[in-house]
Scaffold this active site. Structure first.
Site, short mmCIF file in Angstrom:
data_model
loop_
_atom_site.label_atom_id
_atom_site.label_comp_id
_atom_site.label_asym_id
_atom_site.label_seq_id
_atom_site.Cartn_x
_atom_site.Cartn_y
_atom_site.Cartn_z
N CYS A 122 16.02 -32.95 -48.75
CA CYS A 122 17.16 -33.17 -48.44
C CYS A 122 17.91 -34.50 -48.66
CB CYS A 122 16.15 -33.65 -47.14
SG CYS A 122 17.33 -34.92 -45.55
N CYS A 123 16.83 -35.06 -49.80
CA CYS A 123 16.78 -36.46 -50.45
C CYS A 123 17.79 -35.60 -52.09
CB CYS A 123 15.91 -37.18 -51.16
SG CYS A 123 14.31 -38.26 -50.61
N CYS A 205 17.16 -44.05 -45.19
CA CYS A 205 18.00 -42.96 -44.22
C CYS A 205 17.33 -43.59 -42.75
CB CYS A 205 17.94 -41.84 -44.16
SG CYS A 205 18.72 -41.29 -45.68
N CYS A 233 12.90 -41.04 -54.59
CA CYS A 233 13.74 -39.75 -53.39
C CYS A 233 14.39 -38.96 -55.13
CB CYS A 233 14.89 -40.36 -52.79
SG CYS A 233 15.91 -41.11 -54.05
#
Length: 253
Positions: A122-123, A205, A233
Site C-alpha cells: 500500500c505504501c 495516513c 514505508c
C-alpha cells in the site's frame, strides 16, 4: 492517552540561535550545490521548519507533498495555510488510480492491517511510486528526518547518497531535538498541523496513525500494530554518508 506532545521548554537561546543560523546556511548551501533540488514535505512539524527556511529565504528548492488519498483533513489544510502565509503552492503528487483500484479490488481497502507485506505494498502504491515520479530528473532531494525520531533513524546522516535513485539526499535536521524543532516553529510563528497538539508527533495516513502515549517515541503512533524495526514505508533508504573513505553499506530503513 493523547495529550499535547509539543515541548513546552525551549533550548538555550544562544545555542538555538547558533543552530538556526547553521541550518539556514546549510540549506542555502544545499540549494547552491545542485541545478535541480526538491524537498519532500509531509506537512508535519519538522517539514514546516524546512518549509520556512526555504521559503523565507526564497531558495530555489521545489516543495512537494505526497497526497496519498488517505490523509487527515488537518494535514491537507496545511497546503492552504502555506499558500496563505508564504504565497507558495506546494506541489501535490497523487498515486496512480489504476494501482489503487487493483489493490483495493484484490485485497480490500484496509488490507494493510493484515500483514507487513500488504502494508508495504500500500505504501509503495500511495507513496513510493509518486515519490519516484517527483524525483525523476532532479539532482538531489531534502527530507525532514531526525535521528531522535525512531530506532530506524538512529544512524541518520545529514548528507547521504540515495543509491536507489542515484542522487544526493540531505537531512538538515538530523541532529535536531524535538524541543529545538518546536522552539524554531514558535520563534518564527510557523503554521503547524493541529494534530500535533492532539498527541500526534509523527503524522502519516489517517488509518495508519494514532496519537502516542507518554514515554513512547515520536513514531510509535505510525503503523502501531507492527514491530518497532519495521516502521518505515520505503521512502527512505539509509545509504553511504558523503565523507572521505565512507564504507557504510546501504540498508533499508
Amino acid at each position: 492517552m493523547s495529550g499535547d506532545r509539543t515541548p513546552a521548554a525551549a533550548p538555550n537561546d544562544a545555542a538555538l540561535q547558533a543552530k538556526i543560523e547553521r541550518l539556514h546556511a546549510f540549506v542555502a548551501d544545499i540549494a547552491g550545490r545542485h541545478a535541480t533540488i526538491k524537498f519532500a514535505s509531509s506537512l508535519a512539524a519538522e517539514d514546516m521548519v524546512l518549509t520556512h527556511a526555504i521559503l523565507s529565504h526564497a531558495l530555489p528548492i521545489g516543495i512537494f507533498s505526497l497526497n496519498t488519498g488517505r490523509l487527515h483533513a488537518e494535514t491537507l489544510s496545511m497546503i492552504d495555510r502555506v499558500r496563505e502565509r508564504y504565497g507558495y503552492e506546494i506541489e501535490q503528487l497523487h498515486p496512480q488510480a489504476d494501482a489503487i483500484d487493483e489493490y483495493v479490488g484484490t485485497h480490500g481497502l484496509n488490507a494493510f492491517y493484515e500483514s507487513v507485506d500488504l502494508r508495504k505494498r500500500c505504501c509503495e502504491i500511495r507513496k513510493v511510486e509518486p515519490l519516484n515520479r517527483a524525483l525523476a530528473g532532479v539532482d538531489a532531494w531534502v527530507t525532514g528526518q531526525r535521528r531522535e525520531q525512531s530506532v530506524t533513524r538512529a544512524e541518520l546522516h545529514e548528507e547521504e547518497h540515495d543509491a536507489t535513485r542515484n542522487i544526493a539526499k540531505y537531512n538538515p535536521l538530523a541532529d535536531w531535538s524535538e524541543g529545538e524543532v518546536w522552539a524554531y516553529l514558535k520563534a518564527y510563528d510557523v503554521p503547524v498541523n493541529p494534530l500535533h497538539a492532539r498527541g500526534y508527533p509523527s503524522i502519516g495516513c489517517e488509518p495508519c496513525t494514532r496519537a502516542v502515549r507518554p514515554g513512547e517515541d515520536s513514531r510509535a503512533g505510525r503503523w502501531w500494530w507492527e514491530s518497532r524495526d519495521s516502521k518505515e514505508c520505503g521512502l527512505h533508504v539509509t545509504t553511504i554518508q558523503f565523507a572521505p573513505n565512507a564504507t557504510q553499506a546501504p540498508t533499508s530503513a
